[in-house]
Design an enzyme around this catalytic site. Structure first.
Site, PDB file in Angstrom:
ATOM      1  CG  HIS A 158       7.339   7.524  34.252  1.00 59.08           C
ATOM      2  ND1 HIS A 158       7.530   8.752  34.815  1.00 59.08           N
ATOM      3  CD2 HIS A 158       8.122   6.671  34.951  1.00 59.08           C
ATOM      4  CE1 HIS A 158       8.395   8.658  35.814  1.00 59.08           C
ATOM      5  NE2 HIS A 158       8.768   7.392  35.922  1.00 59.08           N
ATOM      6  CG  ASN A 218      15.609   4.702  37.358  1.00 63.00           C
ATOM      7  OD1 ASN A 218      15.056   4.074  36.451  1.00 63.00           O
ATOM      8  ND2 ASN A 218      15.032   4.899  38.533  1.00 63.00           N
ATOM      9  NE  ARG A 269      12.943  -1.006  39.190  1.00 67.97           N
ATOM     10  CZ  ARG A 269      12.772   0.278  39.520  1.00 67.97           C
ATOM     11  NH1 ARG A 269      13.495   1.238  38.947  1.00 67.97           N
ATOM     12  NH2 ARG A 269      11.878   0.608  40.425  1.00 67.97           N
ATOM     13  CG  ASP A 311       6.600   6.199  38.452  1.00 66.38           C
ATOM     14  OD1 ASP A 311       7.608   5.567  38.079  1.00 66.38           O
ATOM     15  OD2 ASP A 311       6.612   6.990  39.413  1.00 66.38           O
ATOM     16  CG  HIS A 351      11.860  12.526  39.665  1.00 63.25           C
ATOM     17  ND1 HIS A 351      11.402  11.302  40.082  1.00 63.25           N
ATOM     18  CD2 HIS A 351      12.178  13.205  40.792  1.00 63.25           C
ATOM     19  CE1 HIS A 351      11.429  11.235  41.397  1.00 63.25           C
ATOM     20  NE2 HIS A 351      11.894  12.393  41.866  1.00 63.25           N
TER      21      HIS A 351
HETATM   22  C1  NCD Z   1      10.921   5.153  40.722  1.00 60.22           C
HETATM   23  C2  NCD Z   1      11.881   3.980  40.748  1.00 60.22           C
HETATM   24  O1  NCD Z   1      11.717   3.100  41.584  1.00 60.22           O
HETATM   25  O2  NCD Z   1      12.767   3.892  39.885  1.00 60.22           O
HETATM   26  N1  NCD Z   1      10.279   5.273  41.983  1.00 60.22           N
HETATM   27  C3  NCD Z   1       9.160   5.941  42.277  1.00 60.22           C
HETATM   28  O3  NCD Z   1       8.778   5.977  43.453  1.00 60.22           O
HETATM   29  N2  NCD Z   1       8.461   6.556  41.364  1.00 60.22           N
HETATM   30  C4  NCD Z   1      11.628   6.380  40.313  1.00 60.22           C
HETATM   31  C5  NCD Z   1      10.746   7.475  39.790  1.00 60.22           C
HETATM   32  O4  NCD Z   1       9.911   7.267  38.894  1.00 60.22           O
HETATM   33  O5  NCD Z   1      10.916   8.597  40.233  1.00 60.22           O
HETATM   34 ZN    ZN Z   2      10.217   9.861  38.915  1.00 58.34          ZN
END
Ligand code: NCD
Ligand code: ZN
Length: 389
Positions: free
Chosen positions: A61, A95, A65, A271, A179
């Site tokens: 995960h 995303n 960007r 993440d 999510h």
């Molecule tokens: C993530 C993001 O910035 O894209 N932010 C987060 O706080 N984890 C999105 C996500 O992983 O849900």
């Molecule tokens: Zn997430």
């Protein structure tokens, strides 16, 4: 070309042994257990200095960007930061701007990764077009480029869409990563759908004891469900720093650590969510994690006497298995994606030294233990302590 890595402690999900490792044409050709300096002719020697050699980490995960949000991170800066963190394979979320939701966009990112030749990329497709409520992506064409689908960043609110997504994960044989917000209630709903429809579900960044309890129960019922944790939810509780899901209670944190120890949590992801100062000031959630993830996990695991073999399982073997990837174990014939770490080395988190384009973390100044010394991809060292090659 043959390379021999000598004087190492070999650690993977099922091994912890002194030894050496021979690489030939980018693959692990032979593993020497209990023999740290075998005498071979015509090999280039890489002295491991008594440090720990592990399979490269596979992140289930992260957010690179790219495309469109490249002022926060781009594929190159993200992959260089990842290599610094010991990661050789990345499962990137969709995303971006635009959202990765069709075959052309998947292919564009895979082509970009191939040209960079830094980390292996698994690019998630969104489950729904532009993260819409109920317009599912075209599975037939997207599945050629990915085995991973997720609307991460957003909850899948519409139950019918989630049910169709799970059904498709069986038909097209992919992993649907979610999510969940609200976390526990959504996971409970999805477990009910799994019972009805089947499917392959991976729950992202779990943060609560109640969520883990629900997943443990579902696993006992034989459902195909896996989950991941993040470095920050294991490392700290109650921190006032915006991230989704938020920092939770100490009770939740300790339950997650227990889930790592007893095998009920499957993967250690990152993440990695880079954001600029301006975006953080405006409230964007997320923590920049690639360059500190291993040390944060290592600190928690060693504080709780969880062996390094288990960390390797969660950072490499299980992610590889779940996403059908190469690597993940020290095995003859396997791709030489490797990381050399010094578990003893202490350092202080200095976000201004991050390779990532952003440096959003609440952990500046934190003392961590466990340093990545180098990262090898397909037999070539692509990060060496202090500098990215
Ligand atoms: C993530 C993001 O910035 O894209 N932010 C987060 O706080 N984890 C999105 C996500 O992983 O849900
Ligand atoms: Zn997430």
């Amino acid at each position: 070309m043959k390379q021999l890595i000598t004087h190492v402690r070999l650690v993977d999900a099922s091994t912890d042994s002194p030894g050496a490792l021979l690489i030939e044409n980018g693959r692990i050709a032979k593993i020497y257990y209990n023999e740290t300096n075998p005498h071979l002719e015509g090999v280039a020697i890489i002295d491991g200095g008594g440090h720990v050699l592990m399979p490269g980490f596979i992140d289930t995960h992260c957010h690179l960007r790219d495309p469109g949000l490249t002022y926060k991170e781009d594929m190159e800066s993200g992959m260089k930061a990842a290599l610094k963190g010991g990661f050789t394979t990345l499962v990137a979320m969709a995303n971006t701007a635009p959202v990765v939701d069709n075959a052309d966009k998947l292919k564009a990112n895979l082509d970009k990764a191939k040209a960079l030749d830094l980390c292996t990329l698994v690019q998630n497709s969104a489950l729904t077009e532009n993260f819409s409520k109920d317009r599912l992506v075209d599975f037939e064409s997207t599945r050629k480029y990915t085995q991973a689908y997720s609307n991460d960043g957003l909850n899948i609110d519409d139950t019918d869409t989630m049910a169709k997504g799970l059904a498709a994960s069986t038909t097209y044989d992919f992993i649907l990563a979610t999510h969940c917000e609200p976390e526990t209630a959504t996971v409970q709903r999805d477990i009910e759908l799994l019972k009805e429809k089947g499917g392959h579900l991976h729950v992202c960044h779990i943060s609560k004891k109640a969520t883990l309890d629900a997943i443990v129960k579902a696993k006992k019922e034989g459902l195909d469900i896996t989950c991941e944790v993040t470095p920050h939810h294991l490392y700290a509780s109650g921190v006032d720093y915006k991230v989704h899901p938020p920092f939770r209670s100490e009770e939740d944190r300790l339950a997650l650590i227990q889930g790592c120890a007893d095998g009920t949590i499957d993967c250690c992801g990152t993440d990695h969510a880079p954001h600029s100062h301006e975006d953080k000031a405006k409230g964007s959630p997320g923590i920049n994690n690639f360059e500190t993830a291993f040390a944060m996990y290592h600190k928690v695991f060693s504080d709780h006497s969880i062996p390094l073999t288990r960390l390797s399982e969660m950072m490499s073997a299980t992610p590889a298995k779940r996403y059908g990837l190469q690597g993940g174990l020290l095995a003859e014939g396997s791709v030489a994606d490797l990381v050399l770490v010094d578990p003893q080395a202490e350092f202080i988190v200095e976000p201004n030294t991050f390779v990532s384009k952003s440096n959003n973390t609440p952990f500046a100044g934190e003392h961590l233990q466990g340093r990545v010394l180098w990262t090898m991809k397909g037999g070539a060292i692509r990060y060496d302590y202090g500098q990215t090659l």
